[in-house]
Design a protein around this motif. Sequence first.
Motif, PDB file in Angstrom:
ATOM      1  N   THR A   1       2.246   6.309  -7.347  1.00 50.85           N
ATOM      2  CA  THR A   1       1.158   7.010  -8.040  1.00 50.85           C
ATOM      3  C   THR A   1       0.694   8.276  -7.347  1.00 50.85           C
ATOM      4  O   THR A   1       0.022   9.105  -7.973  1.00 50.85           O
ATOM      5  CB  THR A   1      -0.066   6.081  -8.183  1.00 50.85           C
TER       6      THR A   1
ATOM      7  N   LYS B   1       0.830  -1.202   0.000  1.00 51.51           N
ATOM      8  CA  LYS B   1       0.000   0.000   0.000  1.00 51.51           C
ATOM      9  C   LYS B   1       0.870   1.259   0.000  1.00 51.51           C
ATOM     10  O   LYS B   1       0.566   2.234  -0.701  1.00 51.51           O
ATOM     11  CB  LYS B   1      -0.927  -0.006   1.217  1.00 51.51           C
TER      12      LYS B   1
ATOM     13  N   ARG C   1       2.392   1.621  -3.537  1.00 53.33           N
ATOM     14  CA  ARG C   1       1.439   2.148  -4.518  1.00 53.33           C
ATOM     15  C   ARG C   1       1.293   3.665  -4.378  1.00 53.33           C
ATOM     16  O   ARG C   1       1.264   4.398  -5.370  1.00 53.33           O
ATOM     17  CB  ARG C   1       0.098   1.450  -4.331  1.00 53.33           C
TER      18      ARG C   1
END
Length: 454
Positions: free
Chosen positions: A273, A266, A269
């Motif tokens: 992004t 998590k 990511r």
Amino acid sequence: MSDAAPRILVADDQPDVLEALRLLLKAEGYATEVVKSPAAVIKAVEARDYAMVLMDLNYARDTTSGQEGLELLQKLQAIDAALPVVVMTAWATVDVAVEAMRRGARDFITKPWDNPRLLAIVRNQIELGSAVRAYRRLEQENQLLRGTGKSGPTLIAQSAAMRPVLDVIARVGPSDANVLITGENGTGKGLVAQALHAVSARAGKPFISVNMGGLPEGVFESELFGHVRGAFTDAKADRAGRFELADGGTLFLDEIGNIPLSQQAKILRTIETGEFERVGSSRTYRANVRLVSATNADLQAEVAAGKFRQDLLFRLNTIQLHLPPLRERREDIELLAQHFLKAHVERYRKPITGFDESALDALRSYSWPGNVRELDHAVERGVLMASGKVVRGPDLGLTAGQATPRIEEMSIEEVEAFLIKKTLARCDGNARKAAEELGLSRSAFYRRLEKYGL
């Protein structure tokens, strides 16, 4: 919100109205998305972040009363009370306008609309909404800063061992490169992170810090990504996480090696992004942060042992900066001690002018397993214990060159602090090894390090 064009969600069940508003707003530089039903509005707002919503009050189910739109307003308020909503209707009455404002609408437009007035309302509401969100972030950021009690960075480093550190700060600080700071516990990794932020283009934006070592796994996602009201038992209100609070600035993840393997994907990511979701919500938020991390663990060894993701490590250590322990920069000990003395004398309002020779000898001869943090703690203790105008050796409470204190003469806290110091010294300052030897969880061990100033 990012630095891109403000995103507006327009909702109406008439295609010609949607197209007219889309073209009007696009010409003014807004990014516009259009939907045709209340259900689509909810789905969109739960999935993305918008600067405002411009929505009709009347849809296919009920074309004149505005009831469908009023119900939608309440649902939007429950999702995000700070989201500006402007309502439109061709069936305008004073009662409907008042009820719409009561349920959370920021303004009211009648059809057919006047373009200049509509654009003025849109511009004002986006500015107001942005200000409200910024205020809420600032309020939560200030709560964090009050909790730390810290001000700007004061990096004292004149020793040869610290010159490479200062050089990296000067060269890398102004960039947006992610930096991984390594070194023993208490060497000042947080201060170096603040220094990197202070010389960057983000210096006027937030610097947000989180100690991953003291973060229980149960609140990990909430602390980093935030939560919405009702997400769990104690979630009584929406709360921004550290990534959101650090938007535009720097996020410092201390003791990064303690991130549970289950949570590392998590974090990865979000680093890749800039996107994340608050706990209890499917809406995707974005944050633009410069990431500075710190650890006293050997992350390469953790990768080899399957405890740390290699792709996450690659993202963290664009630049790696190692901080030497205090025992390798002894030229700085007296300078640091004088700096801490001044701060604690002011804090406790004591008429102390300096250290006597016995105190200076104790400072120079001690091994400092807790590094700079332990030095600060020792000087604070010396200021509190001093009975005259100078701090004497015994006031510092150091054991270098002295007989080991008798256990039966020590309090439980003194025994615990002494045992932790000895274990840290035996493990060459490696907090993880010391925690394992003492049979403590990492979070429990870090709480004790903070408690005893180690």
